[in-house]
Design an enzyme around this catalytic site. Structure first.
Site, mmCIF file in Angstrom:
data_model
loop_
_atom_site.group_PDB
_atom_site.id
_atom_site.type_symbol
_atom_site.label_atom_id
_atom_site.label_comp_id
_atom_site.label_asym_id
_atom_site.label_seq_id
_atom_site.Cartn_x
_atom_site.Cartn_y
_atom_site.Cartn_z
ATOM 1 N N GLY A 232 3.119 29.940 -3.227
ATOM 2 C CA GLY A 232 4.130 30.124 -4.283
ATOM 3 C C GLY A 232 5.182 31.116 -3.811
ATOM 4 N N GLY A 233 5.563 30.959 -2.562
ATOM 5 C CA GLY A 233 6.449 31.957 -1.922
ATOM 6 C C GLY A 233 7.930 31.733 -2.169
ATOM 7 C CG HIS A 299 3.456 37.586 -13.026
ATOM 8 N ND1 HIS A 299 4.440 38.439 -13.481
ATOM 9 C CD2 HIS A 299 4.103 36.602 -12.352
ATOM 10 C CE1 HIS A 299 5.615 37.987 -13.097
ATOM 11 N NE2 HIS A 299 5.447 36.881 -12.409
HETATM 12 C C1 LIG Z 1 7.354 34.122 -10.094
HETATM 13 S S1 LIG Z 1 7.674 33.067 -8.773
HETATM 14 C C2 LIG Z 1 7.286 34.086 -7.385
HETATM 15 C C3 LIG Z 1 7.946 33.632 -6.126
HETATM 16 C C4 LIG Z 1 7.680 34.526 -4.926
HETATM 17 N N1 LIG Z 1 6.274 34.633 -4.619
HETATM 18 C C5 LIG Z 1 8.279 35.893 -5.172
HETATM 19 O O1 LIG Z 1 7.534 36.840 -5.435
HETATM 20 O O2 LIG Z 1 9.488 36.007 -5.113
HETATM 21 C C6 LIG Z 1 6.328 31.933 -8.823
HETATM 22 C C7 LIG Z 1 6.430 30.830 -7.791
HETATM 23 O O3 LIG Z 1 5.311 29.954 -7.954
HETATM 24 C C8 LIG Z 1 5.763 28.648 -7.699
HETATM 25 N N2 LIG Z 1 4.842 27.658 -8.284
HETATM 26 C C9 LIG Z 1 4.642 27.393 -9.595
HETATM 27 N N3 LIG Z 1 3.752 26.411 -9.746
HETATM 28 C C10 LIG Z 1 3.367 26.044 -8.498
HETATM 29 C C11 LIG Z 1 2.468 25.079 -7.997
HETATM 30 N N4 LIG Z 1 1.765 24.279 -8.827
HETATM 31 N N5 LIG Z 1 2.303 24.980 -6.655
HETATM 32 C C12 LIG Z 1 3.006 25.780 -5.806
HETATM 33 N N6 LIG Z 1 3.887 26.723 -6.227
HETATM 34 C C13 LIG Z 1 4.059 26.850 -7.554
HETATM 35 C C14 LIG Z 1 7.128 28.629 -8.363
HETATM 36 O O4 LIG Z 1 7.942 27.546 -7.945
HETATM 37 C C15 LIG Z 1 7.681 29.985 -7.953
HETATM 38 O O5 LIG Z 1 8.394 29.930 -6.754
#
Ligand SMILES: C[S@@+](CC[C@H](N)C(=O)[O-])C[C@H]1O[C@@H](n2cnc3c(N)ncnc32)[C@H](O)[C@@H]1O
Length: 397
Positions: A232-233, A299
């Protein structure tokens, strides 16, 4: 110490402010401390009616900028370099632009130079269309609709803590059954704004995780192994910073996110950095990495889904893999205003929450991890965060 009269206090503060060096030359931690002191003055002096007024009008600055500053290039003349804005049409002939510019003037973004002419102040140039700060405004403008429905939502659920990620105030506000992340995928402008906001996140939070965690000692691997998977980067901003900090460390870096996010990555993340589109609720595509890292991903999810994500990582880990959870961590007492606001934002968008250290450790234990150490930066900036280093239960580090 003899107390100052109001007139003496005003003179003393005014004189002190006049002697301050330019803001850019003051270290950020000192600037934040100074703002904290000014806020104490405000809290001590503000009559309740003014507090109410300020609270009630707080969102109008955001309404004015709305991520489209200047509001409409065609209706606002300029010198072509964004240095001078001239309101061509006014409120009188039916255009709203003049009124929005007047609002921006009251919020110190522009100054009224002549009758219909506004000139941007330096702050405004940071908010021009397409700038990162304009995307921040757009993102929070979209979120505001969920805020507007929060009380109605809670009342109709007898004020229970929301725990269903598909039934949060967001779904009420936007009349959708989609999860916020699914909805973003079909709303490219909002998806873009979200991604930009994530890239800016933590800029005010003091040290980065890799300034605190001994990366070179703990994550040393052979050149062909994956050193770290950022689950989720987002656009890979965190991985890119880590790569820049340790350019010569062997091993590959991987950033994983949903397809719509990975598609947005425009600049190459660098040699030995791979971006993989995947779903973190499905099987983890990279097995046996040295570290699995999640920053402000869990979170976004109530415990049930957070445990599923952790489960997929657990399955993929090698004997010596480590889990690194870089998360906002609410102190048990006196949580900072920004952190508790994010807690409510999590409730509104995701039926989720900001967790305390105790709640994070409990969650990780329920996912069959042992927390080895909680790493904290000395300087926490405006937030409160920690890095949880964990290994599968029964394994020593
Ligand atoms: C709050 S953001 C945090 C992004 C990054 N880690 C940062 O700290 O800047 C949460 C991330 O989780 C990703 N995400 C949500 N659901 C997901 C899934 N099912 N599989 C992979 N990534 C996912 C979102 O697209 C988003 O980029």
């Amino acid at each position: 110490m003899a107390s100052l009269s109001p007139a003496q206090a005003i003179a003393a503060v005014t004189a002190a402010l006049a002697q301050l060096p330019p803001a850019e030359s003051i270290p950020e931690s000192d600037r934040l401390q100074l703002l904290g002191v000014m806020d104490q003055v405000r809290v001590a002096m503000e009559p309740p009616i003014l507090t109410a007024r300020n609270l009630c009008f707080a969102h109008y600055g955001l309404v004015g900028i709305r991520g489209r500053f200047p509001p409409d290039h065609r209706a606002v003349g300029g010198d072509g370099q964004g240095r001078k804005l001239r309101c061509v049409r006014s409120a009188i002939d039916g255009s709203s632009v003049g009124r929005i510019l007047r609002l921006l003037a009251a919020n110190h973004l522009v100054i009224q130079a002549a009758d219909q002419t506004y000139q941007p102040l330096p702050l405004a140039l940071g908010f021009t269309t397409g700038s990162p700060l304009a995307e921040v405004i757009k993102h929070f403008y979209t979120n505001m609709r969920a805020s507007a429905f929060l009380d109605e939502y809670l009342a109709s659920h007898e004020y229970r803590n929301p725990e269903d990620a598909w039934n949060a105030p967001f779904q009420w506000a936007y009349q959708t059954q989609e999860h916020h992340f699914a909805w973003l995928q079909t709303h490219p402008e909002d998806q873009h704004a979200f991604n930009v906001v994530m890239g800016l996140n933590r800029q005010l939070d003091g040290a980065q995780w890799f300034d605190v965690y001994p990366v070179e000692d703990k994550l040393r691997v052979s050149p062909h192994r994956v050193r770290l998977v950022d689950v989720g980067g987002g656009l890979g901003h965190d991985v890119a910073r880590c790569k820049a900090r340790f350019p010569d460390m062997p091993g590959k870096l991987v950033v994983e996110d949903l397809p719509a996010v990975i598609r947005e990555i425009q600049t190459p993340l660098g040699e030995d950095v791979e971006a993989i589109a995947c779903d973190m609720f499905a099987a983890q595509p990279v097995h046996g990495a040295k570290a699995y890292y999640l920053r402000t991903v869990l979170h976004d999810w109530p415990d049930q889904q957070a445990l599923q994500v952790l489960g997929r990582i657990h399955e993929a880990m090698a004997e010596d893999s480590v889990l690194l959870v870089n998360e906002n961590t609410l102190p048990e007492q006196a949580a900072p205003a920004g952190s508790v606001a994010v807690d409510i934002l999590m409730m509104e968008l995701y039926a989720s929450l900001e967790r305390t250290e105790k709640q994070w450790i409990d969650l990780l234990q329920r996912a069959h991890f042992t927390v080895v150490k909680v790493w904290r930066a000395e300087s926490q900036g405006v937030g409160s965060h920690a890095l949880y280093e964990a290994v599968p239960v029964g394994r020593a580090l």
